[in-house]
Design a protein around this motif. Sequence first.
Motif, PDB file in Angstrom:
ATOM      1  N   GLY A  14      -6.777   0.503  -1.692  1.00 40.01           N
ATOM      2  CA  GLY A  14      -6.467   1.483  -0.654  1.00 40.01           C
ATOM      3  C   GLY A  14      -7.675   2.031   0.080  1.00 40.01           C
ATOM      4  N   GLY A  16      -9.197   0.589   2.337  1.00 37.68           N
ATOM      5  CA  GLY A  16      -9.110   0.125   3.714  1.00 37.68           C
ATOM      6  C   GLY A  16      -9.784  -1.219   3.929  1.00 37.68           C
ATOM      7  N   LYS A  17     -10.102  -1.917   2.834  1.00 38.81           N
ATOM      8  CA  LYS A  17     -10.836  -3.180   2.924  1.00 38.81           C
ATOM      9  C   LYS A  17     -10.152  -4.205   3.821  1.00 38.81           C
ATOM     10  CE  LYS A  17     -10.448  -3.994  -1.429  1.00 38.81           C
ATOM     11  NZ  LYS A  17      -9.654  -2.807  -1.780  1.00 38.81           N
ATOM     12  N   SER A  18      -8.885  -4.499   3.511  1.00 40.51           N
ATOM     13  CA  SER A  18      -8.243  -5.593   4.261  1.00 40.51           C
ATOM     14  C   SER A  18      -8.097  -5.242   5.734  1.00 40.51           C
ATOM     15  CB  SER A  18      -6.907  -5.995   3.651  1.00 40.51           C
ATOM     16  OG  SER A  18      -6.284  -4.928   3.021  1.00 40.51           O
ATOM     17  N   THR A  19      -7.764  -3.986   6.019  1.00 36.30           N
ATOM     18  CA  THR A  19      -7.600  -3.583   7.418  1.00 36.30           C
ATOM     19  C   THR A  19      -8.904  -3.737   8.199  1.00 36.30           C
ATOM     20  OG1 THR A  19      -5.955  -1.976   6.677  1.00 36.30           O
ATOM     21  CG2 THR A  19      -6.823  -1.712   8.914  1.00 36.30           C
ATOM     22  N   ARG A 157      -2.598   6.800   2.046  1.00 36.45           N
ATOM     23  CA  ARG A 157      -2.534   5.629   2.931  1.00 36.45           C
ATOM     24  C   ARG A 157      -1.457   4.656   2.470  1.00 36.45           C
ATOM     25  NH1 ARG A 157      -9.037   4.580   3.232  1.00 36.45           N
ATOM     26  NH2 ARG A 157      -9.527   6.435   4.466  1.00 36.45           N
ATOM     27  N   ARG A 158      -1.447   4.402   1.160  1.00 39.46           N
ATOM     28  CA  ARG A 158      -0.417   3.513   0.605  1.00 39.46           C
ATOM     29  C   ARG A 158       0.973   4.069   0.856  1.00 39.46           C
ATOM     30  NH1 ARG A 158      -2.833  -0.714  -2.203  1.00 39.46           N
ATOM     31  NH2 ARG A 158      -3.873  -1.370  -0.294  1.00 39.46           N
ATOM     32  N   ASP A 161       1.962   3.450   4.405  1.00 39.76           N
ATOM     33  CA  ASP A 161       2.312   2.041   4.588  1.00 39.76           C
ATOM     34  C   ASP A 161       3.745   1.788   4.115  1.00 39.76           C
ATOM     35  OD1 ASP A 161      -0.178   1.534   5.558  1.00 39.76           O
ATOM     36  OD2 ASP A 161      -0.955   0.563   3.748  1.00 39.76           O
ATOM     37  N   MET A 207     -12.443   9.004   7.729  1.00 46.47           N
ATOM     38  CA  MET A 207     -12.764   8.157   8.883  1.00 46.47           C
ATOM     39  C   MET A 207     -11.555   7.373   9.366  1.00 46.47           C
ATOM     40  SD  MET A 207     -16.466   6.644   7.765  1.00 46.47           S
ATOM     41  CE  MET A 207     -16.794   5.759   9.296  1.00 46.47           C
TER      42      MET A 207
HETATM   43  O1  CDP Z   1      -7.277  -3.482   1.325  1.00 40.12           O
HETATM   44  P1  CDP Z   1      -7.280  -2.106   0.785  1.00 40.12           P
HETATM   45  O2  CDP Z   1      -6.396  -1.950  -0.395  1.00 40.12           O
HETATM   46  O3  CDP Z   1      -8.650  -1.592   0.490  1.00 40.12           O
HETATM   47  O4  CDP Z   1      -6.697  -1.130   1.894  1.00 40.12           O
HETATM   48  P2  CDP Z   1      -5.796  -1.446   3.171  1.00 40.12           P
HETATM   49  O5  CDP Z   1      -4.549  -2.070   2.729  1.00 40.12           O
HETATM   50  O6  CDP Z   1      -6.611  -2.141   4.197  1.00 40.12           O
HETATM   51  O7  CDP Z   1      -5.555   0.018   3.767  1.00 40.12           O
HETATM   52  C1  CDP Z   1      -4.469   0.836   3.406  1.00 40.12           C
HETATM   53  C2  CDP Z   1      -4.009   1.641   4.607  1.00 40.12           C
HETATM   54  O8  CDP Z   1      -4.966   2.647   4.915  1.00 40.12           O
HETATM   55  C3  CDP Z   1      -3.775   0.853   5.912  1.00 40.12           C
HETATM   56  O9  CDP Z   1      -2.541   1.224   6.446  1.00 40.12           O
HETATM   57  C4  CDP Z   1      -4.881   1.321   6.804  1.00 40.12           C
HETATM   58  O10 CDP Z   1      -4.508   1.328   8.164  1.00 40.12           O
HETATM   59  C5  CDP Z   1      -5.172   2.710   6.299  1.00 40.12           C
HETATM   60  N1  CDP Z   1      -6.565   3.119   6.540  1.00 40.12           N
HETATM   61  C6  CDP Z   1      -6.826   4.357   7.031  1.00 40.12           C
HETATM   62  O11 CDP Z   1      -5.882   5.094   7.258  1.00 40.12           O
HETATM   63  N2  CDP Z   1      -8.101   4.781   7.292  1.00 40.12           N
HETATM   64  C7  CDP Z   1      -9.131   3.990   7.043  1.00 40.12           C
HETATM   65  N3  CDP Z   1     -10.370   4.406   7.289  1.00 40.12           N
HETATM   66  C8  CDP Z   1      -8.862   2.729   6.520  1.00 40.12           C
HETATM   67  C9  CDP Z   1      -7.544   2.330   6.263  1.00 40.12           C
END
Ligand code: CDP
Length: 225
Positions: A14, A16-19, A157-158, A161, A207
């Motif tokens: 969560g 934000g890596k993949s995004t 964030r999760r 989603d 951020m």
């Molecule tokens: O891949 P990871 O588990 O690290 O996270 P992700 O699935 O990319 O991000 C989870 C959610 O957080 C997505 O909906 C992103 O849009 C959001 N996000 C955010 O709100 N603020 C950020 N700085 C980065 C991600």
Amino acid sequence: VGRGPVVTVDGPAGAGKSTVARKMAERLGFLYLDSGAMYRALALKALQHGIDLRDESQLADLLKSTTIDLIGNGQGQPSVWLDGEDVTTLLRTPEVNASVSLVAGFPLVREEMVRRQRAMAREGRVVMDGRDIGTYVLPDADLKFYLTASLEARARRRLNDLVALGFHPNLETLGEEIRHRDTLDAAREVGPLRQAEDAILIDTTDMEVDRVVDMMLEYYRQRVS
Ligand code: CDP
Ligand code: CDP
């Protein structure tokens, strides 16, 4: 003959890596490779086949006879294909979430996954995200990031989603799931979640996505191109 640039993005669930990794790849015209999707695909197949998730050799054998393709057209959400079938929408279920760290904890599974990940990155011009990409899979990467955020921000964030998908999960339960998976990922002996010494740390708690991406691209301009 030199390879193209390689960028790695690691961090807890969560963050934000993949995004941001996907957006950065888009902006650079690079391939985005989601290593977590590969572990998720194997966990899915093991669940579908009723394989004992504690049986390392069975899982390793299963992986050997499994093809996993990460397909991105450079725009929007990339898709994940398991043995020639699009499983993109099946990888983020509670069942897979609950099993993936177990499957990913076995050395024989990781060995084969890492071999495939290195092969995918061989030509460069890739952004790969995961847990052990900067530390172990691609230690010679040109640019490494470690993203983090408070547990609350990551759970929120999760939650957002999932709400967007029509679910109504409990924030506290989500936080517990994430914390549990982080603990397993950080504690395992092979390929644990860890910040590489030469990785740039970004705390994304407060951020916006685009600000994180802009910051990463600025580092890229300064240090790589
Ligand atoms: O891949 P990871 O588990 O690290 O996270 P992700 O699935 O990319 O991000 C989870 C959610 O957080 C997505 O909906 C992103 O849009 C959001 N996000 C955010 O709100 N603020 C950020 N700085 C980065 C991600
Ligand atoms: O999106 P999120 O951060 O929740 O998870 P992910 O990146 O899809 O990764 C799912 C799981 O796969 C992680 O919790 C790890 O157990 C495992 N994983 C790993 O062990 N090594 C990687 N390089 C990537 C993921």
